[in-house]
Design an enzyme around this catalytic site. Structure first.
Site, PDB file in Angstrom:
ATOM      1  N   ASP A  59       0.828  -1.193   0.000  1.00  0.00           N
ATOM      2  CA  ASP A  59       0.000   0.000   0.000  1.00  0.00           C
ATOM      3  C   ASP A  59       0.870   1.254   0.000  1.00  0.00           C
ATOM      4  O   ASP A  59       1.504   1.565   1.005  1.00  0.00           O
ATOM      5  CB  ASP A  59      -0.879  -0.046   1.262  1.00  0.00           C
ATOM      6  CG  ASP A  59      -1.787   1.163   1.372  1.00  0.00           C
ATOM      7  OD1 ASP A  59      -1.982   1.851   0.360  1.00  0.00           O
ATOM      8  OD2 ASP A  59      -2.295   1.413   2.477  1.00  0.00           O
ATOM      9  N   ASP A  89      -1.854   5.954  -5.515  1.00  0.00           N
ATOM     10  CA  ASP A  89      -2.042   5.053  -4.368  1.00  0.00           C
ATOM     11  C   ASP A  89      -2.320   3.612  -4.786  1.00  0.00           C
ATOM     12  O   ASP A  89      -3.423   3.285  -5.221  1.00  0.00           O
ATOM     13  CB  ASP A  89      -3.190   5.587  -3.509  1.00  0.00           C
ATOM     14  CG  ASP A  89      -3.436   4.733  -2.280  1.00  0.00           C
ATOM     15  OD1 ASP A  89      -2.670   3.785  -2.031  1.00  0.00           O
ATOM     16  OD2 ASP A  89      -4.412   5.013  -1.561  1.00  0.00           O
TER      17      ASP A  89
END
Ligand SMILES: *[C@@H]1O[C@H](CO)[C@@H](O)[C@H](O)[C@H]1NC(C)=O
Ligand SMILES: *[C@@H]1O[C@H](CO)[C@@H](O)[C@H](O)[C@H]1NC(C)=O
Ligand SMILES: *[C@@H]1O[C@H](CO)[C@@H](O)[C@H](O)[C@H]1NC(C)=O
Ligand SMILES: *[C@@H]1O[C@H](CO)[C@@H](O)[C@H](O)[C@H]1NC(C)=O
Length: 482
Positions: free
Chosen positions: A95, A311
């Site tokens: 992440d 992201d």
């Protein structure tokens, strides 16, 4: 934790984003790490700085990757790492939208015990590892990660952590230090196991999707910019450069996730906006089917509540209301007759032909003339026979407060090699076959090595299949002998 004061801009940001992404369905798309924002992390880790001066090794690391990244599937990519002595395997979501590494720990409240992803979950036990140690609130890491000394830190109180993600899920626990095992790249298509001492979160309490078992993993590996990240710790210890890249494969699953300088493919880059919580870049224009959308330039400005975030921990892409509406109109301009229906909050339609033939390409133009080409097969995801759903979401409407952010997630970043060069504060990408290999430079020797793609969940199944086949073969042989 007591540190979550309501005056923290960070908490406000979290609340806003959680409203914003809750509608985006159950599969945790928007992730926001909320612990450190709005505070200055002024305490530099001097010890780490010193050890960085002693001999740098700067190896490359290959993180075996799995997952398919489709919203209708798991919607996430994960890597395999080893922790502890003896080392055990853990599968963690990668992440770039959050900072710390954490894994589910023994004695955890509401931690998943099994997963539908075809992987075996493991709870980390600091006492079960010969090299596991609790981090106390007095240690430098703790004050550095918390932006100052911990009020009320007396004796050996454990250093707590808590992270809330944009989908409303959260994890809390305490920091531990242990050996992290990883695959160091040592030759062409070759790795060997290496280790380093790393401080990470031992998850004691999970809430939201992180506690559910269907798509569960052992934890999350944050690749954000903070000093508390695994990457920053490996870099401070002189093990690696702060450069990493991913190639997320929606075609075969898995892909490539590597730490080190990529020399092949060549990647054009754009500067990161300085002093931001996330990987923010300067978007300038959006082109659909060869025509630029007419958008006010201030829509693209960056700042606390504006900007364009890259992201990998988010699946879909979010656009401010005005950009979404105009992009939507342009994408469907030649398809007035389509009838839409919603599936789990996604806008879907039936289309018998190839979407690549029937719909326009979308091109995002960034500072330094870096382009992000997004093809119809990237921004539409298939949900059954001839049913396609739109992977762009109206972030402005979902936040209900006119939050004017762009957020580009996995769907538009996949099938590209995406490079994050934190040392030069640039980020870039290029179209790439994520089932192939990339070339990385070993900065100690100067040698250039190929790093291959992985699809770890299928490898696990393959090994399983192979051992069952061997077993059957042995039984057959035994039967024949008797
Ligand atoms: C992060 O660590 C680096 C090197 O160890 C140091 O120079 C820098 O000041 C630290 N940043 C923060 C915000 O503590
Ligand atoms: C870490 O690496 C060193 C050097 O390769 C090795 O001797 C040691 O056994 C490793 N430790 C663990 C816990 O794997
Ligand atoms: C990769 O793994 C996924 C499951 O995570 C599986 O669906 C897919 O078929 C695998 N791909 C290959 C090429 O084996
Ligand atoms: C991508 O690379 C793999 C491995 O080299 C190869 O088998 C496959 O054909 C390539 N795909 C395309 C579309 O070129």
């Amino acid at each position: 934790m007591a540190s979550m004061r309501s005056s923290s801009p960070l908490l406000v940001l979290f609340l806003v984003l959680s409203v914003y992404s809750r509608q985006a369905s159950g599969a945790g798309f928007l992730k926001v790490q909320n612990k450190f924002a709005g505070r200055n992390r002024t305490i530099a880790d001097l010890g780490a700085h010193d050890s960085r001066r002693r001999g740098r090794i700067l190896a490359a690391i290959d993180l075996p990757l799995g997952g398919l990244g489709l919203p209708t599937d798991t919607g996430l990519y994960y890597a395999q790492i080893g922790i502890g002595t003896p080392s055990k395997n853990y599968y963690v979501q990668v992440d770039t939208g959050s900072d710390i590494l954490w894994v589910n720990c023994i004695s955890c409240v509401r931690c998943p015990k099994k997963s539908d992803l075809g992987i075996q979950l493991t709870l980390y036990d600091p006492k079960g590892s010969q090299s596991g140690n609790l981090v106390s609130c007095k240690e430098n890491f703790c004050s550095s990660a918390n932006g100052g000394e911990i009020p009320g830190c007396l004796g050996n109180i454990p250093c707590q952590y808590s992270v809330m993600y944009g989908d409303g899920s959260s994890t809390a626990g305490y920091f531990v230090t242990d050996f992290l095992q990883y695959e160091q790249v040592t030759g062409h298509h070759q790795t060997k196991q290496a280790n380093a001492s790393v401080t990470f979160g031992c998850g004691a309490q999970q809430a939201g999707d992180l506690g559910s078992s269907s798509e569960a993993l052992d934890g999350i590996l944050g690749f954000g910019q903070s000093n508390s990240s695994m990457l920053s710790q490996l870099a401070s210890a002189g093990k690696v450069s702060k450069v990493f890249s991913h190639c997320l494969d929606t075609i075969n699953g898995g892909g490539i996730f590597a730490i080190g300088r990529v020399v092949q493919p060549k990647v054009k880059t754009t500067p990161l906006v300085p002093n931001q919580l996330h990987y923010n870049v300067n978007l300038k224009k959006i082109e659909v089917g060869g025509t630029f959308l007419r958008l006010p330039t201030d829509l693209f400005e960056t700042g606390d509540r504006k900007g364009t975030i890259i992201d990998s921990g988010t699946t879909l892409s979010y656009l401010p209301d005005e950009a979404y509406t105009k992009l939507y109109d342009a994408v469907f301009a030649n398809h007035q007759g389509l009838s839409f229906h919603t599936i789990q909050d996604f806008l879907c339609f039936q289309y018998p032909g190839s979407v690549d033939d029937g719909f326009p390409e979308v091109v995002f133009h960034f500072e330094n003339s870096l382009l992000l080409n997004v093809y119809p097969h990237d921004y539409f995801f298939q949900n059954g026979d001839s049913i396609y759903c739109l992977g762009f979401q109206n972030g402005g409407v979902q936040s209900k407060d006119g939050k004017d952010m762009f957020l580009l997630g996995d769907l538009v970043l996949s099938n590209k090699l995406v490079l994050y060069d934190l040392e030069n504060q640039v980020i870039g990408w290029t179209e790439y076959n994520c089932s192939s290999s990339i070339q990385i430079k070993d900065e100690k020797t100067g040698a250039i090595y190929a790093v291959d793609a992985h699809n770890i969940s299928s490898a696990y199944r393959f090994e399983l299949g192979l051992s069952i086949m061997l077993l059957l073969l042995m039984i057959m042989i035994l039967c024949m002998v008797h």
